[in-house]
Scaffold this motif. Structure first.
Motif, PDB file in Angstrom:
ATOM      1  N   ASN A 268      19.120  27.063   3.487  1.00 50.66           N
ATOM      2  CA  ASN A 268      18.144  25.985   3.371  1.00 50.66           C
ATOM      3  C   ASN A 268      18.552  24.735   4.136  1.00 50.66           C
ATOM      4  O   ASN A 268      17.816  23.746   4.149  1.00 50.66           O
ATOM      5  N   SER A 269      19.719  24.767   4.765  1.00 47.50           N
ATOM      6  CA  SER A 269      20.227  23.559   5.421  1.00 47.50           C
ATOM      7  C   SER A 269      20.575  23.828   6.882  1.00 47.50           C
ATOM      8  O   SER A 269      20.770  24.970   7.295  1.00 47.50           O
ATOM      9  N   GLN A 270      20.627  22.748   7.642  1.00 47.83           N
ATOM     10  CA  GLN A 270      21.118  22.806   9.013  1.00 47.83           C
ATOM     11  C   GLN A 270      22.010  21.598   9.250  1.00 47.83           C
ATOM     12  O   GLN A 270      21.767  20.513   8.710  1.00 47.83           O
ATOM     13  N   LEU A 271      23.067  21.799  10.033  1.00 43.85           N
ATOM     14  CA  LEU A 271      24.052  20.748  10.300  1.00 43.85           C
ATOM     15  C   LEU A 271      23.955  20.313  11.750  1.00 43.85           C
ATOM     16  O   LEU A 271      24.028  21.136  12.661  1.00 43.85           O
ATOM     17  N   VAL A 272      23.769  19.006  11.948  1.00 47.39           N
ATOM     18  CA  VAL A 272      23.745  18.414  13.283  1.00 47.39           C
ATOM     19  C   VAL A 272      24.953  17.492  13.408  1.00 47.39           C
ATOM     20  O   VAL A 272      25.145  16.591  12.583  1.00 47.39           O
ATOM     21  N   ILE A 273      25.777  17.716  14.421  1.00 48.04           N
ATOM     22  CA  ILE A 273      26.959  16.894  14.663  1.00 48.04           C
ATOM     23  C   ILE A 273      26.706  16.016  15.885  1.00 48.04           C
ATOM     24  O   ILE A 273      26.401  16.517  16.964  1.00 48.04           O
ATOM     25  N   ILE A 274      26.794  14.706  15.691  1.00 42.52           N
ATOM     26  CA  ILE A 274      26.544  13.764  16.779  1.00 42.52           C
ATOM     27  C   ILE A 274      27.875  13.336  17.386  1.00 42.52           C
ATOM     28  O   ILE A 274      28.745  12.808  16.689  1.00 42.52           O
ATOM     29  N   LYS A 275      28.023  13.581  18.659  1.00 45.39           N
ATOM     30  CA  LYS A 275      29.274  13.298  19.355  1.00 45.39           C
ATOM     31  C   LYS A 275      29.438  11.802  19.615  1.00 45.39           C
ATOM     32  O   LYS A 275      28.470  11.054  19.671  1.00 45.39           O
ATOM     33  N   GLU A 276      30.679  11.402  19.782  1.00 46.27           N
ATOM     34  CA  GLU A 276      31.043  10.004  20.052  1.00 46.27           C
ATOM     35  C   GLU A 276      30.466   9.057  19.002  1.00 46.27           C
ATOM     36  O   GLU A 276      29.995   7.966  19.306  1.00 46.27           O
ATOM     37  N   ALA A 277      30.503   9.503  17.764  1.00 51.41           N
ATOM     38  CA  ALA A 277      30.006   8.688  16.651  1.00 51.41           C
ATOM     39  C   ALA A 277      30.922   8.867  15.460  1.00 51.41           C
ATOM     40  O   ALA A 277      31.526   9.928  15.266  1.00 51.41           O
ATOM     41  N   GLY A 278      31.015   7.820  14.651  1.00 53.59           N
ATOM     42  CA  GLY A 278      31.830   7.864  13.452  1.00 53.59           C
ATOM     43  C   GLY A 278      30.977   7.836  12.205  1.00 53.59           C
ATOM     44  O   GLY A 278      29.847   8.340  12.188  1.00 53.59           O
ATOM     45  N   HIS A 279      31.504   7.220  11.153  1.00 56.53           N
ATOM     46  CA  HIS A 279      30.788   7.194   9.880  1.00 56.53           C
ATOM     47  C   HIS A 279      29.484   6.407   9.980  1.00 56.53           C
ATOM     48  O   HIS A 279      28.491   6.770   9.356  1.00 56.53           O
ATOM     49  N   ALA A 280      29.475   5.348  10.771  1.00 54.56           N
ATOM     50  CA  ALA A 280      28.267   4.533  10.926  1.00 54.56           C
ATOM     51  C   ALA A 280      27.375   5.102  12.023  1.00 54.56           C
ATOM     52  O   ALA A 280      26.834   4.374  12.855  1.00 54.56           O
ATOM     53  N   VAL A 281      27.173   6.403  12.010  1.00 58.05           N
ATOM     54  CA  VAL A 281      26.381   7.062  13.047  1.00 58.05           C
ATOM     55  C   VAL A 281      24.945   6.548  13.056  1.00 58.05           C
ATOM     56  O   VAL A 281      24.302   6.502  14.109  1.00 58.05           O
ATOM     57  N   ASN A 282      24.422   6.132  11.907  1.00 55.40           N
ATOM     58  CA  ASN A 282      23.052   5.603  11.851  1.00 55.40           C
ATOM     59  C   ASN A 282      22.911   4.299  12.626  1.00 55.40           C
ATOM     60  O   ASN A 282      21.808   3.936  13.042  1.00 55.40           O
ATOM     61  N   LEU A 283      24.011   3.592  12.842  1.00 55.15           N
ATOM     62  CA  LEU A 283      23.991   2.354  13.623  1.00 55.15           C
ATOM     63  C   LEU A 283      24.548   2.577  15.031  1.00 55.15           C
ATOM     64  O   LEU A 283      24.029   2.042  16.013  1.00 55.15           O
ATOM     65  N   GLU A 284      25.589   3.379  15.118  1.00 59.44           N
ATOM     66  CA  GLU A 284      26.246   3.603  16.398  1.00 59.44           C
ATOM     67  C   GLU A 284      25.398   4.456  17.334  1.00 59.44           C
ATOM     68  O   GLU A 284      25.404   4.266  18.557  1.00 59.44           O
ATOM     69  N   LYS A 285      24.664   5.399  16.768  1.00 55.49           N
ATOM     70  CA  LYS A 285      23.780   6.269  17.541  1.00 55.49           C
ATOM     71  C   LYS A 285      22.392   6.261  16.897  1.00 55.49           C
ATOM     72  O   LYS A 285      21.822   7.311  16.575  1.00 55.49           O
ATOM     73  N   ALA A 286      21.846   5.069  16.734  1.00 54.20           N
ATOM     74  CA  ALA A 286      20.594   4.905  15.985  1.00 54.20           C
ATOM     75  C   ALA A 286      19.452   5.713  16.590  1.00 54.20           C
ATOM     76  O   ALA A 286      18.701   6.388  15.874  1.00 54.20           O
ATOM     77  N   ARG A 287      19.306   5.661  17.898  1.00 50.92           N
ATOM     78  CA  ARG A 287      18.200   6.357  18.555  1.00 50.92           C
ATOM     79  C   ARG A 287      18.273   7.863  18.323  1.00 50.92           C
ATOM     80  O   ARG A 287      17.276   8.501  17.964  1.00 50.92           O
ATOM     81  N   GLU A 288      19.445   8.433  18.499  1.00 52.30           N
ATOM     82  CA  GLU A 288      19.622   9.870  18.288  1.00 52.30           C
ATOM     83  C   GLU A 288      19.383  10.231  16.827  1.00 52.30           C
ATOM     84  O   GLU A 288      18.782  11.261  16.509  1.00 52.30           O
ATOM     85  N   PHE A 289      19.833   9.362  15.936  1.00 54.67           N
ATOM     86  CA  PHE A 289      19.690   9.607  14.504  1.00 54.67           C
ATOM     87  C   PHE A 289      18.225   9.642  14.087  1.00 54.67           C
ATOM     88  O   PHE A 289      17.771  10.586  13.433  1.00 54.67           O
ATOM     89  N   TYR A 290      17.447   8.622  14.476  1.00 57.51           N
ATOM     90  CA  TYR A 290      16.062   8.620  14.007  1.00 57.51           C
ATOM     91  C   TYR A 290      15.220   9.694  14.700  1.00 57.51           C
ATOM     92  O   TYR A 290      14.225  10.162  14.141  1.00 57.51           O
TER      93      TYR A 290
END
Length: 351
Positions: A268-290
Motif C-alpha cells: 500500500n506504500s511507495q518510497l521516494v528518496i530525494i537526493k541532496e536533501a536532509g531532514h528539512a526536505v520540504n524546505l530544501e527541495k520544496a519544488r520537488e516535494f510538492y
C-alpha cells in the motif's frame, strides 16, 4: 521609547499576510473548553475540490513550514487546511495528554467541527507521527497520506544502539528545542545538506526568543511521550495508500527508518528518496516535494472520478440492456414480428 526590530516577528507577520493573500483565513475553534485549535482554512471552500490537511513538524509553526507549498497546491486544485499543532502557534490545551494520539484526536475533532469529513493528509516529521495516528484511528476520514521524514518506525532502543546522532531523549530535546545560538546552529546543520554558511548569533537569538520559548516544558513532554517505550511491533498498520518521502541524507531520522516504514506498510506504500536533501526536505527541495504531493493526491482523485464515471455508465448501459424496443412500441408491426406487404417489397430475399 525605542523598540528593537525583530526579523523573526516580521517574517512571521509576512507569512500570515501571504496565507491571507493566497485565499486562506485563520480560524480559532475552542473544543470542549479545554483545547483551542488555530487553523488556516479556505476563505471560499468548494465542495468539488479535494481536501488536503497539511501538518507541520517541530520547527516553528504551520506558516513557517508550509509557505513555499501553499500556492502550488492551491493552483493544483486543493482546498487546504493548515493547522497549528497543540503548543505551536495559536493552538493550546490545558489537558495533561501529550501523545501523538491526542494530537490526532484533537485535529479530527477540529475537522469535524468545520464539516470536513474526508481528506488527504500530508505530515512532515512530527506532523507525520500525528498524521499516521489519524489514519489509523479514523480510516473512514483519511483517504490517503504523504509522510515526509516521519520516523514512526523508530524504537526507543535505537538511541542506545547509535542509529541517531544523539544518545538519549534529553539530548534530542535540547537540539529540537534549541535555547542557545549554538544549539540552533546544530539543528540547522543536522536538518539541511547545505545549511547557510554563516548565521549571525543575533539573528539566531531573535529566532529563539520569538519561536522557541513558548510552551517549552510542554514541547519537551511531547518529545518524551513520542519516544518512550516505542516499538515497531506496537505500531498499527494502516491500509490507506501512502507515499513516503525521505531526504537521502537525513540526519534527524535516518533513511533506514524510511525503509522500515516501507516494509511495515507493504504494497500500500511507495518510497521516494530525494537526493541532496536532509531532514528539512520540504524546505530544501520544496519544488520537488510538492510535485510528488500533487501527483500522488491527484492520481487518487483522477482514479476516483474515473471509477465514478465508469460506475455511472455501467448503471445507465445496464438499464438500457434491460429494455427492448418492444417496451417502447409493442404494437408496431416491425417490432411485433408481423409481416406486411411493404416488408416484403423491401426485402430482396423474401420468397
Amino acid at each position: 521609547m525605542a523598540t528593537c526590530f525583530s526579523f523573526t516577528a516580521t517574517r512571521d507577520r509576512c507569512n500570515h499576510l501571504y496565507f491571507s493573500a493566497a485565499g486562506l483565513r485563520s480560524v480559532t475553534v475552542n473544543l470542549s473548553g479545554d483545547t483551542t485549535v488555530r487553523c488556516w482554512v479556505p476563505s471560499r471552500p468548494s465542495p468539488a475540490k479535494p481536501k488536503l490537511l497539511l501538518i507541520h513538524g517541530f520547527g516553528a509553526n504551520a506558516t513557517w513550514q508550509w509557505t513555499p507549498h501553499i500556492r502550488p497546491l492551491l493552483r493544483a486544485g486543493f482546498d487546504l487546511y493548515v493547522p497549528d499543532l497543540l503548543f505551536f502557534g495559536g493552538s493550546f490545551t490545558s489537558l495533561p495528554a501529550r501523545s501523538d494520539s491526542f494530537q490526532a484526536e484533537t485535529l479530527m475533532s477540529f475537522m469535524e467541527s468545520i464539516g470536513v469529513e474526508r481528506f488527504g493528509l500530508v505530515g512532515v516529521s512530527y506532523g507525520g507521527f500525528v498524521g499516521y495516528r489519524m489514519a489509523a484511528m479514523y480510516p473512514e476520514a483519511v483517504e490517503r497520506l504523504v509522510l515526509c521524514c516521519t520516523g514512526v518506525c523508530l524504537e526507543e532502543r535505537d538511541l542506545e544502539e547509535g542509529l541517531f546522532v544523539v544518545r538519549d531523549v534529553n539530548e534530542a530535546a535540547s537540539i529540537l528545542l534549541p535555547q542557545t545560538p549554538d544549539r540552533l546552529r546544530r539543528l540547522v546543520s543536522l536538518s539541511f545538506v547545505k545549511p547557510p554558511p554563516a548565521i549571525p548569533s543575533w539573528f539566531l537569538a531573535d529566532y529563539i526568543h520569538v519561536m522557541c520559548t513558548d510552551y517549552l516544558q510542554e514541547k519537551t513532554e511531547l518529545i518524551h511521550e513520542l519516544i518512550k517505550h516505542r516499538r515497531v511491533s506496537d505500531l498499527p498498520k494502516i491500509n490507506q495508500p501512502t507515499l513516503i518521502v525521505w531526504g537521502e541524507q537525513d540526519q534527524i531520522f535516518p533513511l533506514e527508518l524510511g525503509y522500515r516504514l516501507k516494509r511495515h506498510l507493504g504494497e500500500n506504500s511507495q518510497l521516494v528518496i530525494i537526493k541532496e536533501a536532509g531532514h528539512a526536505v520540504n524546505l530544501e527541495k520544496a519544488r520537488e516535494f510538492y510535485k510528488h504531493i500533487i501527483a500522488f493526491m491527484l492520481d487518487s482523485s483522477s482514479k476516483s472520478k474515473s471509477k465514478s464515471k465508469a460506475t455511472m455508465w455501467h448503471r445507465i448501459s445496464s438499464s438500457f440492456r434491460s429494455l427492448s424496443l418492444k417496451n417502447f412500441a409493442p404494437n408496431h408491426p416491425l417490432l411485433s414480428g408481423e409481416k406486411t406487404a411493404k416488408d416484403d417489397s423491401l426485402n430482396p430475399f423474401a420468397s
